[in-house]
Design a protein around this motif. Sequence first.
Motif, short mmCIF file in Angstrom:
data_model
loop_
_atom_site.label_atom_id
_atom_site.label_comp_id
_atom_site.label_asym_id
_atom_site.label_seq_id
_atom_site.Cartn_x
_atom_site.Cartn_y
_atom_site.Cartn_z
N ARG A 1 0.95 -1.31 0.22
CA ARG A 1 -0.04 -0.02 0.10
C ARG A 1 0.90 1.45 -0.05
N HIS B 1 -10.10 -0.62 -0.15
CA HIS B 1 -9.31 -0.77 0.81
C HIS B 1 -8.48 0.40 1.54
N CYS C 1 -2.24 1.04 8.04
CA CYS C 1 -2.74 -0.22 8.96
C CYS C 1 -3.58 0.52 9.76
N MET D 1 0.58 -4.91 3.37
CA MET D 1 -0.81 -5.23 4.14
C MET D 1 -1.53 -6.28 3.90
N LEU E 1 -5.31 -7.72 3.40
CA LEU E 1 -6.55 -7.04 3.28
C LEU E 1 -7.69 -7.72 3.75
N CYS E 2 -8.38 -7.31 4.49
CA CYS E 2 -9.87 -7.83 5.01
C CYS E 2 -10.64 -8.01 3.87
N ARG F 1 -10.67 -2.52 6.10
CA ARG F 1 -9.58 -2.33 6.98
C ARG F 1 -8.39 -3.16 6.39
N VAL F 2 -7.08 -2.48 6.49
CA VAL F 2 -5.86 -3.54 6.35
C VAL F 2 -5.05 -3.62 7.50
N TYR F 3 -4.42 -4.59 7.74
CA TYR F 3 -3.42 -4.65 8.95
C TYR F 3 -1.94 -5.23 8.45
N CYS G 1 -10.87 -9.75 9.62
CA CYS G 1 -10.28 -9.00 10.60
C CYS G 1 -11.00 -9.18 11.91
#
Length: 697
Positions: free
Chosen positions: A7, A105, A109, A118, A120-121, A126-128, A144
């Motif tokens: 990202r 997305h 984070c 990241m 991707l949910c 949301r992204v983490y 997520c």
Amino acid sequence: MVKPVKRRQASPQHIENLWGAINYIRQQKQIPNMERISKYMEREYEMRYSDTANQLHYAVMDGLVKSYRAKGSKGSKVGVEQEGFRVPIPELDNEEEEENQIDGHDWYCFYCHKGGEMLLCSSCWRVYHPACTEEDYSGVRFVCSICQAGRKRNKLKKLELNTLLEYTVKRLKEKTRELHKLCAKEDEKLLLCFLYNPMDLNIMEAKTFEEGYKFLEEFHADALNVLHNVVLCYGEFDEMAELALIMVKDCTYDIDEIKLCSDCYKLSNAKPKDWFCQPCDPPHELVWAKQKGYTYWPAKVIVRTDDKYDVRFFGNFHQRATIPESSIKPIETSLKTLAVKRTQGFVKSCQELEKHQRFLEKRKLDGWKAETSDKEEDAFEEAANENEEDIPDVKRVKEQKKKKKKDKSHKNNKKKEKLKREKKDRKGRKARKREIEQEDTVILEVSSEEDEERAEKRRRKSQKTYTRLKSKTDEHGNSWDMITSSINESRHRQSALSPEDANLVTSSEDHPHSQARVVSVAHVATQTSKKPTNKLPSKSTQTDMVEPSVSAPAAATECDCDEKYAKIMEDLSRRLEEHHATERENALDELSDKMQKEFEEDKQQAIARAIGNMEREVELASQQAEDKCKEQYMKEMKKLAQKHKENVSQTKKKQWCFNCEEEAMYHCCWNTSYCSTKCQQEHWHKEHKKVCRRKRN
């Protein structure tokens, strides 16, 4: 296994610093090239050249800084083509960036608010980072923790849930005024390019008015989104980030309270009359709880964990405390064994406890309402939620694009007013429906009671007449048979009437009817007593005997139900008007008290603000006056020092009389001079002739 996706790489705080450097260089009428930007960053933020180059490269890749080619017009680089950088213009660049970068997305984070690779949910935007999530991403899809928590079934209805969350948003807005609307200033508009899903407390309040929340976790996720946006815009160590963190903690506490008991949360915020006495569904356990330094006190058990009781006390302030199990006694325990001190506060809390127990008994008699329609609504909402979760990502992306292109103001004020009006109309309709139902039940109860009383009176009177006539005609068997046959015939004729007529006669039968029967039967008895024979009576006597009984229903049809119902309705309307008048007066009193209280609070706040502003102004004025005085003092001291220096210099250049210290004119020897001959002679005879070093010829 789900693979991480790249990202945005640049840090939002570094990008803000780069924007400041570019704007500063452009104000100097120069091209913001790499060399000038790196010098500014090193001077202002102690950032090395290589780090500046990397962040600038990432910013250009992310579309947050635009590069262009231009020729120099100043200094040694006149006519030399060089690469320059500029800040993106929202009116020109944002639409292109949205088309290119909005893919369903976020760019940063949701946990650490930084860029990079990241996960991707698959269910939300949301992204983490892989290191920032504890969820399993080894499968085909990554979901997520927020989306997984939202899939749990919600016990509260949609309307009730959003009503409770309205109270929560109001509490949050009272504490954090700065978070009502993010990036509201003109110089902060550019920060919106960091936000994928803009969120603030005003938007959350509008969603509660529109009944947009279906789960508590969804509301908590929006609060976390506010924190995410604040950190992206202002930085992790800014005061705004601290405020947002406090807001999230308060939101988490309120959501936990709603999960513990939604009824307690609603009543404690709405605060109707005797709100603490109202029983919850299910009701709380009642105990005697003892806090250290106090006597045993009546309380409700909110929740029990291990050997600790979280209780809320009856009384004035309804305070909460965590009490160990050893300090808890059942509510059935006698006060004598507890050895409590009956203070005024304790007596008041016991009265409140008794009122709560009365309400609880009444609620148990009425029964806890659990209608099938509520279950159907819950099932329908659950099905709707499941259908919403299955929407594909492409459709969600399109919806988000449409939302981005809409006006960002949301027209919150108009929607709030409309929703408030609709809520008031619904309440008014429910109240009117309730009043009509109460009127109908009162009328039916009164009419049924009157019918039963009349039927009972008629039955008793007919029984008395029957026994009296039977005693008189025991010696005349035929006449008794004739009377009974005539009564049966009249009853048969009455039963042949329509059900409406029969009911009318029965409900309106009174004393004139019973007197007509007695007269007819008495007439027959006098006829039979004259002829004590065993023969049947003639036709004329039978007709005389039957006619009065047939005429009885005609007399009975004369009914005064209209008058009685009119009286009942008149009394009912009068009582309802009185009740309405008292309720209106109470509501006006409560409203006036509330407005007075709010006015006093606003007044105190305004006074506090005015005093604070005055103190700040006085402090600022005193500081300025002190600085001015210091400045003037320093100037005077400098002047005096210079003057003193000049005077000393002039003094050193002159000679002075050794005898009287006046300015000297006559020189004697190396350090001795005199102003006059008189001083010279005096000093010579006194001491100077012994030490004078002047050579004598």
